[in-house]
Enzyme design. Structure first.
Site, PDB file in Angstrom:
ATOM      1  N   GLU A  76       0.804  -1.224   0.000  1.00  0.00           N
ATOM      2  CA  GLU A  76       0.000   0.000   0.000  1.00  0.00           C
ATOM      3  C   GLU A  76       0.844   1.285   0.000  1.00  0.00           C
ATOM      4  OE1 GLU A  76      -3.005  -0.344   3.057  1.00  0.00           O
ATOM      5  OE2 GLU A  76      -4.043  -1.924   1.958  1.00  0.00           O
ATOM      6  N   GLU A 121      -5.119  -8.523  -0.512  1.00  0.00           N
ATOM      7  CA  GLU A 121      -5.863  -8.356   0.734  1.00  0.00           C
ATOM      8  C   GLU A 121      -7.299  -8.011   0.372  1.00  0.00           C
ATOM      9  OE1 GLU A 121      -4.516  -5.443   3.544  1.00  0.00           O
ATOM     10  OE2 GLU A 121      -2.394  -5.976   3.296  1.00  0.00           O
TER      11      GLU A 121
END
Length: 500
Positions: A156, A273
């Site tokens: 991220e 995820e």
């Protein structure tokens, strides 16, 4: 209605990968005991977690000798972690991060365990770390094995909490250096990214442009998907709004739509995820609602991506600190004492589905096994807005094909607000934060699905199912032909010896 012949093959993208707390946790016995359970009953293929290069793993070890700085790469803990994974039948999905403190350019960290999220102060030294790690893994586990392990660059980077200032240019540089180091070890190793969080899809466009302009190796694309709103904090927990589950499927589909026509458009796509909430302390994760909410996602997610990895398999997870209660809203399919949650059962039910897809609807999925058994997963639709509690009863009627005449044996396994739901029992106990052994035994018992068995007639090669589901229920129905072997002399009416 289910057709006699399959309409396709059911994708198993839902169990290709599962998430974990930082990889260092795999050194603990209770972690390994926890992972063994879903591996027996679900069988995930890969596992992904943060912290491979964080200081707790002890890989990057600089030292001074004869007035010069050197680095020793130590793989003592890496070997123990990967050995444990492979012994449990699961392979690593390698995420390269976070930054070792002695290599970091700054002091910014994330999580209770302080993963450093700043760029390397020496990209040369970072590349040497990547090369040394992969060379060691190839030496230890073999090139053909390691070629099957995806290698993801960072986590991220579009969020300033995970990558200092969310500096996109700095991430592109890190990616280019890392991908080059990976390919230095072997050109067939799989490297990819950018592992972005939801809401930053423009990063995908620029990542594709960067990779093309710089001719950077990219073997797969990765991103994350969540549907919850901003966190409303309470002590040791949060409340959040929740979007419809369809939003997850839309997020799954977005990368291929955006990347169409680019050199990344046809690459494997991994959602590394996904969950409803992005918080490890949201009680929604522990509920029957959550299993019913995610059922259509597991049923259809493989239409859009090559894998979508549930975040995470266990509540042994310390981003916000060690859990303060058994049920605390953790991401896990299991609590940290291996109590199965309703969403665990959703995955276990999916693991018992067949490969031939017979039918799929808004509230059911029907499959057939090679031996003719038919398996149906059904769920009660939920209202993610919270404006209505959902219907108390939901009816699903199906006609399933049977390849033999006679009667059918039906086994039904059910999870709802009452059954297969240890959280309900835990709340009735008074929500003990650290249950005693006898309380844990009760909770393990309460986590078992309700099971029912019956026989149904088969007519014209079909068996009719009429299922009534309670609120937030998921149910697995397994239908197989009866092979009658009761002796002809047996009379059930004489069980107590009456009659002649």
């Amino acid at each position: 209605m289910s057709p006699d012949e399959p309409v396709g093959t059911l994708s198993d993208a839902w169990r290709h990968c599962v998430g974990t707390g930082r990889v260092e946790l795999a050194l603990r016995r209770d972690y390994q005991d926890s992972l063994a359970l879903p591996q027996r009953e679900i069988g995930f293929r890969y596992i992904r977690g943060h912290g491979l290069f964080s200081d707790g793993m002890g890989v990057h070890r600089p030292y001074e000798w004869q007035g010069a700085r050197h680095v020793r790469h130590s793989f003592t803990y890496v070997d123990q972690v990967i050995d444990a994974y492979l012994e449990l039948g699961i392979r690593p999905f390698l995420e390269l991060g976070f930054m070792p403190d002695e290599l970091a350019s700054g002091r910014q960290t994330i999580f209770w365990w302080r993963g450093n999220v700043t760029p390397p102060r020496s990209h040369t030294e970072w590349a040497a770390l990547v090369r040394a790690t992969l060379k060691h893994l190839v030496d230890r586990y073999g090139l053909e094995e390691v070629r099957t392990w995806p290698i993801e660059v960072w986590n991220e980077p579009n969020l300033p909490d995970f990558w200092e200032n969310a500096d996109e240019t700095a991430y592109h540089r890190l990616y280019e250096v890392t991908a080059g180091a990976v390919k230095d070890v072997d050109a067939s190793l799989q490297v990819g990214g950018p592992a972005i969080s939801p809401g930053a899809d423009e990063w995908l466009d620029r990542f594709a442009e960067f990779a093309s302009r710089r001719d950077v190796p990219v073997d797969f694309v990765s991103k994350h998907a969540y549907t919850s709103g901003p966190a409303q904090h309470v002590p040791f927990g949060v409340h959040q709004t929740l979007g419809p589950a369809q939003g997850l499927l839309e997020q799954f589909a977005t990368p291929r739509e955006r990347l169409k026509g680019t050199r990344l458009g046809e690459l494997p796509l991994h959602i590394t995820e996904f969950n409803s909430s992005y918080r490890p302390d949201n009680p929604i994760h522990d509920t029957a609602f959550h299993a019913a909410y995610l059922a259509p996602v597991l049923a259809r997610g493989g239409d859009h991506v090559d894998s979508f990895s549930y975040w995470t398999f266990s509540d042994m997870f310390e981003e916000a600190g060690p859990p303060t209660a058994l049920f605390h809203g953790g991401f896990g399919l299991l609590t940290h004492r291996q109590v199965r949650k309703p969403t665990y059962h959703l995955y276990a039910f999916m693991a018992r589905m067949g490969s031939e897809l017979l039918a799929r609807g808004d509230d059911h999925l029907a499959t057939r096994h090679p031996d003719g058994r038919v398996t149906v997963l059904a769920w009660a639709p939920v209202d993610a807005s919270g404006e209505t509690p959902g219907p108390e009863r939901h009816r699903v009627r199906l006609s399933v094909p049977m390849r033999t005449a006679g009667e059918a044996f039906v086994r039904r396994s059910t999870v709802d607000e009452e059954y297969g739901n240890a959280r309900t029992a835990w709340q009735r106990m008074g929500s003990p934060r650290s249950p005693r052994r006898e309380q844990l035994d009760i909770l393990h018992e309460a986590a078992e699905p309700a099971r029912y068995h019956l026989r149904l007639p088969t007519s014209d090669g079909r068996t009719d199912l009429d299922l009534t589901l309670t609120r937030h229920e998921i149910t697995l129905v397994e239908v197989s032909p009866v092979q009658e072997e009761t002796p002809e002399w047996w009379d059930e009416g004489r069980l107590l010896g009456r009659g002649a």
